[in-house]
Design an enzyme around this catalytic site. Structure first.
Site, PDB file in Angstrom:
ATOM      1  N   THR A  73       4.555 -14.023  -2.990  1.00 45.38           N
ATOM      2  CA  THR A  73       5.590 -14.880  -3.591  1.00 45.38           C
ATOM      3  C   THR A  73       6.058 -14.194  -4.879  1.00 45.38           C
ATOM      4  OG1 THR A  73       3.863 -16.241  -4.618  1.00 45.38           O
ATOM      5  CG2 THR A  73       4.837 -17.047  -2.560  1.00 45.38           C
TER       6      THR A  73
ATOM      7  N   THR B 299      -3.391 -20.580  -5.896  1.00 45.20           N
ATOM      8  CA  THR B 299      -2.217 -20.298  -5.020  1.00 45.20           C
ATOM      9  C   THR B 299      -2.521 -19.006  -4.380  1.00 45.20           C
ATOM     10  OG1 THR B 299      -0.602 -21.169  -6.477  1.00 45.20           O
ATOM     11  CG2 THR B 299       0.265 -19.738  -4.836  1.00 45.20           C
TER      12      THR B 299
END
Lengths: 413, 413
Positions: A163, A200
């Site tokens: 990401t 994450t």
């Protein structure tokens, strides 16, 4: 392949990847979840049912794919594949989100001809938006063609899981067991919302070792506690953290259990793979300019050492000082002192690199220029000796920078 | 004096200060601890022995002045004065630091002609450096001349306690008790290392109410739990946090105890003074551009509500989103979900200002432009209803900005 010696017990395979262990293919593509044309869908596939294990976020708001993966690994402890998307976390998406995650599993299982319960699903990205399933379906249908057992396949997968990460995170080691060469490899993504107890963070470990799923779960849990659970970027724990391990068994060793004479060797190599990935995540934390390692020694217990290490590595003031190359040991001991763990306030040593700044809780004059030069490097080691016991722990993190703020002030918009 | 109505029970005295309650004088001066010519030494003095109470940092590395103040208040629960320096925290300074703090107490006590045990000492600033006692001694000798009972004296004191604070923090209220007008006033400094359970925070409350030191300790502790212990700037708890209250008794009311009919009214006014100061500290957090208030409702217990509120207000990702005026409710519930407190993941509402973003854990479409306009304001309220019980709590903090990083990357150097 270039080989770098990492310890007596195993060697690092410099050009290895998650497809180096026998039986694994991987790949990735752009299906349309990310606004740019970067890959956003990938998979790892094993040619045989692999023993599987997983650890998951402790955040109570668990994303839909966590449930799917827990269901798959829980069914018989076997996986043939894991499919991963980035760009959308499929978290806080309710019943529709769950249905979408289960559809990802069943559709990909069908495309590669395996039972649905042999497929794990992972997602990372923005929270609270439904997946664009038309894009995902098209991607799943095209994905099998992208799978291959070369480095290229692994790279495609590694790109697909990123990401805000700046670099791919991948490692491979070789270890001799029963006269066979076993490979253990891993890939991970991190960046923000990184904090002990899973973040994450998505991590995937492949190995061709023969090992049962229970033993694999044990070694994964132990390695996670010493590595992924000892990193922090910002103290936030995400809804999607997941670490999945798959063991194809194709290396042909005798099944690894705690009773196997090479168990410790295997566990150490496995831990090393996780440590390399965990440190890479910390170093590539959002906005980070350097890796910070905090070593706590002389603690009363491992639990205390870990808690203190995590408090120091998580301190915004310590992190800001590291960014500013400031040997601010006062903030380090302030963090030690608020950790809630046993500390003798009269016996603490603090070293920054090999520069002593505090001895027996007394400030030591030190060469500020040498400290500045050291702190401007890309890795900083903070070493705290409590002189209370024999236990120690290491935690990893990064500095707090303008870029962390910039990235996170504008992530969603 | 301008009076602003704050509730039925008390009024805010707009131009009041810590010298408004009868019996108090204050003042400050520059003695040379700060590099600039800003004030760095100040005192509050009471013309009679005031009932006194204190709460202190839970950091295990407590600064030397904490020991001195605990000793003074512990002796007979009375204070005639508190002397405060900024620019140097006198923390982690060993036996010499303790000796210096005791010398500050005895020298100032002698200068104003009171017993040493009637003087409290507080310090704030850099950790680990010895006080320049030649400067401090000179300052102490000159300080009595600076003391006066006007607003000017209070301002001099307020300036002297600031470090990286941008504004003075002061408040005064009036409350009618037994037909007498009682004043309660406070002054505080904050900025970095601000986190629940006391922070780089010094707070001073003066009142002319007649109240015993035990009752004052009770009301101070209760107010602190609801105010100062519910703010965070960066999650760090300093070595020097201290909140001291002094009650001169000169208003002439009947002694306040829990049995007094106006006890609740007094406690509420006292809490209000602490809340104004706590919010001012949060708003003036290092680098902050806005005050963020997190309200947790519908929790199973007050403890759970407080813990969740503190987790949300402390999240670097939430704080960064507030700086970026991003209505990122996903980060808010991710913080709720990692708080370790009971949460029903299917029943959570999140409002940002009066904009509903999540209802019963489902995203609600909202007007992004309206949200942006609201979030660009100088105060943001995040309201989370868990729909599990009747308990609630409020916490205050600020956004995480480039300036926080700038200030803390270069503080010591």
């Amino acid at each position: 392949m270039g080989q770098v010696k990492a310890s007596e017990a195993f060697t690092v395979v410099a050009e290895g990847s998650i497809t180096t262990p026998k039986g694994f293919k991987a790949g990735g593509l752009h299906c349309g979840l990310k606004k740019t044309d970067r890959h956003d869908l990938g998979a790892i596939v094993c040619e045989v049912p692999a023993a599987a294990a997983g650890v998951y976020t402790l955040n109570q708001f668990q994303a839909a794919p966590i449930k799917v993966t827990q269901d798959s690994i829980g069914t018989e402890g076997k996986l043939r594949a894991v499919i991963v998307n980035s760009g959308n976390a499929n978290a806080v998406t309710g019943k529709q989100g769950e249905a979408d995650a289960f559809e990802m599993r069943s559709r990909f299982a069908e495309r590669i001809g395996v039972p649905a319960a042999h497929v794990a699903v992972a997602s990372t990205g923005v929270i609270g938006e439904l997946l664009k399933m038309d894009k995902v379906r098209g991607g799943i249908d095209a994905l099998p063609e992208k799978l291959d057992g070369s480095r290229e396949g692994a790279d495609g997968f590694c790109q697909a899981i990123l990401t805000t990460d700046l670099v791919q995170k991948s490692v491979c080691v070789a270890v001799e067991i029963d006269g066979r060469t076993i490979h253990i490899a891993g890939a991970a993504k991190g960046s923000g919302m990184i904090h002990p107890n899973m973040a994450t963070m998505l991590g995937f470990v492949t190995t061709d070792a023969a090992i049962g799923s229970e033993a694999l779960q044990g070694v994964l849990r132990q390695a996670t506690d010493m590595t992924f659970n000892m990193i922090t970027v910002d103290g936030d724990t995400s809804t999607n953290d997941m670490l999945v391990a798959m063991a194809s068994g194709l290396a042909g060793n005798k099944e690894l259990t705690a009773a196997h004479p090479d168990w410790a060797k295997f566990a150490d190599a496995f831990r090393y793979v996780c440590e390399v990935l965990a440190k890479a995540i910390a170093r590539d934390g959002e906005g980070a300019t350097k890796l910070v390692e905090v070593r706590i020694r002389g603690a009363e217990s491992v639990e205390a050492a870990r808690a203190i290490a995590k408090t120091v590595i998580g301190s915004s003031l310590v992190k800001s000082a590291m960014f500013g190359a400031d040997a601010n040991w006062g903030r380090i001991i302030a963090a030690v002192g608020r950790s809630g763990q046993p500390v003798n306030v009269d016996t603490v040593d603090v070293r920054i690199g090999d520069i002593a700044t505090l001895e027996q809780s007394r400030p030591v004059p030190f060469d500020e220029d040498a400290a500045l030069a050291y702190l401007k490097g890309d890795t900083v080691v903070i070493d705290v000796d409590l002189h209370m016991g024999e236990s120690e722990a290491v935690a990893w993190g990064c500095d707090l920078t303008y870029d962390y703020v910039r990235i996170n002030a504008a992530y969603r918009t």
